[in-house]
Design a protein around this motif. Structure first.
Motif, PDB file in Angstrom:
ATOM      1  N   ILE A 112       0.827  -1.211   0.000  1.00 47.01           N
ATOM      2  CA  ILE A 112       0.000   0.000   0.000  1.00 47.01           C
ATOM      3  C   ILE A 112       0.866   1.269   0.000  1.00 47.01           C
ATOM      4  CG2 ILE A 112      -0.260  -0.055   2.538  1.00 47.01           C
ATOM      5  CD1 ILE A 112      -2.834   1.249  -0.053  1.00 47.01           C
ATOM      6  N   SER A 113       2.008   1.262   0.699  1.00 45.49           N
ATOM      7  CA  SER A 113       2.847   2.471   0.765  1.00 45.49           C
ATOM      8  C   SER A 113       3.465   2.796  -0.587  1.00 45.49           C
ATOM      9  CB  SER A 113       3.976   2.288   1.792  1.00 45.49           C
ATOM     10  OG  SER A 113       3.467   1.963   3.050  1.00 45.49           O
ATOM     11  N   GLY A 114       4.134   1.807  -1.168  1.00 48.88           N
ATOM     12  CA  GLY A 114       4.819   2.027  -2.440  1.00 48.88           C
ATOM     13  C   GLY A 114       3.861   2.384  -3.563  1.00 48.88           C
ATOM     14  N   ILE A 115       2.719   1.706  -3.609  1.00 49.63           N
ATOM     15  CA  ILE A 115       1.757   1.954  -4.686  1.00 49.63           C
ATOM     16  C   ILE A 115       1.090   3.324  -4.521  1.00 49.63           C
ATOM     17  CG2 ILE A 115      -0.451   1.196  -5.652  1.00 49.63           C
ATOM     18  CD1 ILE A 115       2.043  -0.493  -6.487  1.00 49.63           C
ATOM     19  N   THR A 116       0.753   3.694  -3.277  1.00 48.55           N
ATOM     20  CA  THR A 116       0.174   5.024  -3.042  1.00 48.55           C
ATOM     21  C   THR A 116       1.152   6.102  -3.477  1.00 48.55           C
ATOM     22  OG1 THR A 116      -1.115   4.192  -1.175  1.00 48.55           O
ATOM     23  CG2 THR A 116      -0.782   6.578  -1.284  1.00 48.55           C
ATOM     24  N   LEU A 117       2.418   5.921  -3.118  1.00 47.85           N
ATOM     25  CA  LEU A 117       3.450   6.878  -3.522  1.00 47.85           C
ATOM     26  C   LEU A 117       3.514   7.003  -5.045  1.00 47.85           C
ATOM     27  CD1 LEU A 117       5.989   8.661  -2.880  1.00 47.85           C
ATOM     28  CD2 LEU A 117       7.315   6.564  -3.144  1.00 47.85           C
ATOM     29  N   GLU A 166       7.184 -10.370  -4.672  1.00 48.51           N
ATOM     30  CA  GLU A 166       6.033 -11.100  -4.110  1.00 48.51           C
ATOM     31  C   GLU A 166       4.977 -11.411  -5.165  1.00 48.51           C
ATOM     32  OE1 GLU A 166       2.828 -10.811  -0.428  1.00 48.51           O
ATOM     33  OE2 GLU A 166       3.899  -9.010  -1.046  1.00 48.51           O
ATOM     34  N   THR A 167       4.481 -10.375  -5.821  1.00 50.66           N
ATOM     35  CA  THR A 167       3.441 -10.549  -6.839  1.00 50.66           C
ATOM     36  C   THR A 167       3.712  -9.581  -7.979  1.00 50.66           C
ATOM     37  OG1 THR A 167       2.067  -8.936  -5.699  1.00 50.66           O
ATOM     38  CG2 THR A 167       1.579 -11.248  -5.270  1.00 50.66           C
ATOM     39  N   GLU A 168       3.123  -9.903  -9.136  1.00 49.93           N
ATOM     40  CA  GLU A 168       3.309  -9.027 -10.298  1.00 49.93           C
ATOM     41  C   GLU A 168       2.562  -7.702 -10.096  1.00 49.93           C
ATOM     42  OE1 GLU A 168       3.168  -9.473 -15.160  1.00 49.93           O
ATOM     43  OE2 GLU A 168       2.635 -11.175 -13.879  1.00 49.93           O
ATOM     44  N   TYR A 169       1.353  -7.797  -9.487  1.00 53.05           N
ATOM     45  CA  TYR A 169       0.517  -6.613  -9.341  1.00 53.05           C
ATOM     46  C   TYR A 169       0.159  -6.391  -7.873  1.00 53.05           C
ATOM     47  CZ  TYR A 169      -0.112  -7.291 -14.370  1.00 53.05           C
ATOM     48  OH  TYR A 169       0.100  -7.454 -15.705  1.00 53.05           O
ATOM     49  N   GLY A 199       0.742   3.472   6.397  1.00 48.37           N
ATOM     50  CA  GLY A 199       1.518   3.238   5.179  1.00 48.37           C
ATOM     51  C   GLY A 199       1.000   4.071   4.023  1.00 48.37           C
ATOM     52  N   ARG A 200      -0.325   4.120   3.891  1.00 48.82           N
ATOM     53  CA  ARG A 200      -0.933   4.936   2.838  1.00 48.82           C
ATOM     54  C   ARG A 200      -0.603   6.421   3.036  1.00 48.82           C
ATOM     55  NH1 ARG A 200      -6.529   5.177   3.985  1.00 48.82           N
ATOM     56  NH2 ARG A 200      -6.051   7.244   4.768  1.00 48.82           N
ATOM     57  N   MET A 201      -0.722   6.894   4.286  1.00 47.33           N
ATOM     58  CA  MET A 201      -0.442   8.305   4.572  1.00 47.33           C
ATOM     59  C   MET A 201       1.011   8.668   4.281  1.00 47.33           C
ATOM     60  SD  MET A 201      -2.597   8.656   8.127  1.00 47.33           S
ATOM     61  CE  MET A 201      -2.300  10.370   8.469  1.00 47.33           C
ATOM     62  N   MET A 202       1.927   7.756   4.602  1.00 48.09           N
ATOM     63  CA  MET A 202       3.346   8.016   4.308  1.00 48.09           C
ATOM     64  C   MET A 202       3.576   8.143   2.808  1.00 48.09           C
ATOM     65  SD  MET A 202       5.619   5.730   6.932  1.00 48.09           S
ATOM     66  CE  MET A 202       4.960   5.286   8.520  1.00 48.09           C
ATOM     67  N   GLY A 203       2.906   7.278   2.027  1.00 47.61           N
ATOM     68  CA  GLY A 203       3.023   7.358   0.575  1.00 47.61           C
ATOM     69  C   GLY A 203       2.522   8.686   0.040  1.00 47.61           C
ATOM     70  N   GLU A 204       1.381   9.144   0.555  1.00 45.44           N
ATOM     71  CA  GLU A 204       0.812  10.429   0.124  1.00 45.44           C
ATOM     72  C   GLU A 204       1.730  11.591   0.500  1.00 45.44           C
ATOM     73  OE1 GLU A 204      -2.923  10.388   2.144  1.00 45.44           O
ATOM     74  OE2 GLU A 204      -3.880   9.028   0.705  1.00 45.44           O
ATOM     75  N   THR A 205       2.287  11.532   1.724  1.00 47.96           N
ATOM     76  CA  THR A 205       3.149  12.618   2.216  1.00 47.96           C
ATOM     77  C   THR A 205       4.437  12.705   1.411  1.00 47.96           C
ATOM     78  OG1 THR A 205       2.265  12.325   4.451  1.00 47.96           O
ATOM     79  CG2 THR A 205       4.362  13.488   4.256  1.00 47.96           C
ATOM     80  N   LEU A 206       5.082  11.559   1.210  1.00 47.76           N
ATOM     81  CA  LEU A 206       6.369  11.574   0.496  1.00 47.76           C
ATOM     82  C   LEU A 206       6.185  12.002  -0.967  1.00 47.76           C
ATOM     83  CD1 LEU A 206       9.393  11.147   0.552  1.00 47.76           C
ATOM     84  CD2 LEU A 206       9.006   8.707   0.096  1.00 47.76           C
ATOM     85  N   ALA A 207       5.056  11.682  -1.550  1.00 43.08           N
ATOM     86  CA  ALA A 207       4.796  12.107  -2.935  1.00 43.08           C
ATOM     87  C   ALA A 207       4.859  13.628  -3.038  1.00 43.08           C
ATOM     88  CB  ALA A 207       3.439  11.594  -3.401  1.00 43.08           C
ATOM     89  N   GLN A 208       4.331  14.313  -2.027  1.00 48.85           N
ATOM     90  CA  GLN A 208       4.398  15.781  -2.014  1.00 48.85           C
ATOM     91  C   GLN A 208       5.858  16.245  -2.014  1.00 48.85           C
ATOM     92  OE1 GLN A 208       1.977  18.137  -1.973  1.00 48.85           O
ATOM     93  NE2 GLN A 208       0.160  16.854  -1.778  1.00 48.85           N
TER      94      GLN A 208
END
Length: 436
Positions: A11-16, A34-37, A299-308
Motif C-alpha cells: 500500500i505504501s509504495g503503490i500510493t506513492l 512477491e506478486t506481479e501486481y 503506510g498509505r499516509m506516508m506514501g501520500e506525504t512523500l509524494a508531495q
C-alpha cells in the motif's frame, strides 16, 4: 528524466507511485518479488474463506500500470549501492536510480524455534502464505488440526479463516489474557470468552517450545514449553507479530536499527533515499505512537506525504490521532485516541467501562483523572464515527461531553438497537459511586 525507483508494491509504495504520477512525469519503477501486481493484503483472509477471488483483491486493472507509465519489475533486490545509485537484482540485472524509496513492508517474526522452517509452517502476510494454506489446509481431512502461535490481530484472523473450513484450532497465547498488552482487562477477558465460544482451543500463558517433523520433513506436532504437552497438528501458523523486511539492506550504507531510520520527512541518512510503511522507523517517536507502525492506513499516509516532497512540496509526515479497527470473529473493534491496557498506562489515565449483558458489546473510555479530558475510546460491537472522535480529541472535550453526545458518533446500520442511554446511565451511576 528523473528516475524514481520504489522497492515494494504494498500500500505504501503503490500510493506513492500513484500520487507522484498525478503530480509529475517522472520515470517510475516499482520492484517486487512477491506478486506481479498490487493487491490488498488485508483481504487475503476473505479469499481463503471463499468471500472473494484473489483477483478481487487487486484494486487496479492490469492495464492500469502501463497506461500510467509505471514500470513493474518482478525481482528480488539483493543489494543497494548508494554510492553508485544502483540496485543489484537476484536475476543479475542492475537498475540505476535518481531517487530511491524503500517500501518493503514486514515479515512474520520467528524466534529461533526448532522446526520453524518445516513444511506446513507459515505466517499470514504474503500471497505465498495464502498459497501454502491452500496446500496444507484445504479442508479438515488433510489438516486435522492447526496450531496458531501468538495472539493479536493476525492470529485471530487466521483462527477465523481455519474455522471457516471446520478445521480444529489450538491457539497458543503467551499472555495471561488475549492481547492484554494492548486491551484493558474487561475487554481482553470478553474476547477470551468470545474466542472460546467459537470452539477454539485457546491456551493462555502458553509458549511454543518446538515444532516436530514427520519423516518427510513436514509438521507433525508442537510441544508446549510450560507443560511439555505434545499437540498433533498438520499446520502451524506463526503470528507472533511482524518486523521490518530489511535484511537486504544490512551491507548497505543506509542506517537501520529494527527498521530503516527516517526523520519526519521520511528521509534516511543517505540523500535521495527514503523509507515508508512498515519498514520505516521514526528516529523520534511521534506522540504516543511507536517508532515502527505496521498499520495499513499509516503506510498509505506516508506514501501520500512523500509524494508531495518528491514533487517539490517538502512535507512532514503527520499521522494525527491514533486510530485502528479490526474484527475478533463476530465482534468489530474500533479504537480512537489512546486507551492503554495495564502495560504502559500513564498514572493520570482512568477508565469508564461498560459491557452489555450479551457479552459481545462493550466500550472503554479513557480520560484524565484530574482534568477529565477525553483521551480515547475502545468500542466493541458498536460502530462509531472516526471523524467525530477526531473532532472531540482536537477540541479537547471532557469525558462528560463525550458520553452525553455518544449518539452523534454512532453509525450502526438503520434499525440496529442503540445503547447510548444505557451507557450514559451506567456512567452516571459510576460517578455517583465515586462521590459517595
Amino acid at each position: 528524466m528523473e528516475h524514481l525507483v520504489i522497492i515494494g508494491n504494498g500500500i505504501s509504495g503503490i500510493t506513492l507511485a500513484r500520487h507522484v504520477r498525478k503530480r509529475s512525469d517522472k520515470k517510475i519503477t516499482i520492484i517486487s518479488a512477491e506478486t506481479e501486481y498490487f493487491f490488498s493484503r488485508t483481504a487475503l483472509m476473505y479469499v481463503y474463506m471463499g468471500h472473494m477471488k484473489f483477483e478481487h483483491t487487486q484494486p487496479y486493472e492490469n492495464w492500469f500500470w502501463e497506461k500510467n507509465h509505471i514500470n513493474l519489475v518482478k525481482a528480488y533486490v539483493e543489494h543497494v549501492d548508494t554510492d553508485q545509485k544502483q540496485l543489484k537484482l537476484s536475476d543479475g540485472n542492475r537498475i540505476s536510480y535518481d531517487k530511491l524509496v524503500i517500501a518493503t513492508g514486514s515479515k512474520p517474526n520467528k524466534f529461533g524455534w526448532p522446526g520453524q522452517d518445516l513444511e506446513g509452517v507459515m505466517g499470514l502476510y504474503h500471497k505465498q502464505d495464502l498459497e501454502n494454506l491452500e496446500t496444507f489446509a484445504p479442508n479438515n481431512k488433510i489438516c486435522k488440526r492447526a496450531v496458531i502461535v501468538g495472539g493479536g490481530l493476525i492470529g485471530i484472523e487466521l483462527a477465523e479463516m481455519l474455522s471457516s473450513r471446520s478445521i480444529p484450532v489450538t491457539f497458543l497465547v503467551r499472555e495471561s489474557s488475549f492481547w492484554n498488552s494492548v486491551l484493558p482487562e474487561g475487554e481482553s477477558e470478553m474476547i477470551n470468552r468470545h474466542i472460546k465460544s467459537h470452539h477454539i482451543d485457546l491456551r493462555l500463558s502458553s509458549n511454543l517450545q518446538e515444532i516436530k517433523a514427520d519423516e518427510n520433513g513436514k509438521v507433525k506436532s508442537v510441544i508446549i514449553k510450560e507443560t511439555g504437552e505434545e499437540i498433533t497438528c498438520d499446520v502451524v501458523g506463526l503470528t507472533a507479530g511482524v518486523s521490518p523486511n530489511i535484511d537486504f539492506l544490512k551491507p548497505s550504507n543506509i542506517e537501520i536499527e529494527k527498521g530503516v531510520l527516517v526523520n519526519r520527512y521520511l528521509e534516511t541518512n543517505i540523500q535521495n533515499v527514503y523509507a515508508i510503511g512498515d519498514c520505516a522507523e521514526q528516529r523520534e517517536a511521534i506522540g504516543n505512537r511507536r517508532p515502527i507502525e505496521a498499520v495499513w492506513y499509516t503506510g498509505r499516509m506516508m506514501g501520500e506525504t512523500l509524494a508531495q516532497t518528491l514533487c517539490g512540496n517538502r512535507m512532514q509526515y503527520n499521522p494525527g490521532h491514533w486510530f485502528n479497527s479490526a474484527k475478533f470473529f463476530d465482534i468489530e473493534y474500533q479504537t480512537y485516541g489512546w486507551v492503554f491496557g495495564k502495560k504502559g498506562r500513564p498514572d493520570y489515565e482512568t477508565h469508564f467501562h461498560w459491557k452489555h449483558q450479551d457479552d459481545a458489546k462493550c466500550i472503554t473510555i479513557a480520560y484524565h483523572k484530574d482534568t477529565k479530558q477525553f483521551l480515547g475510546i475502545n468500542t466493541f460491537g458498536i460502530r462509531m464515527r472516526h471523524d467525530k472522535f477526531d473532532q472531540w480529541l482536537n477540541e479537547k472535550r471532557d469525558v462528560d461531553f463525550v458520553v452525553e453526545h455518544l449518539s452523534e458518533a454512532n453509525f450502526d446500520p438503520e434499525f440496529y438497537k442503540r445503547y447510548e442511554s444505557e451507557i450514559l446511565s451506567a456512567y452516571k451511576n459510576q460517578l455517583q459511586t465515586q462521590t459517595v
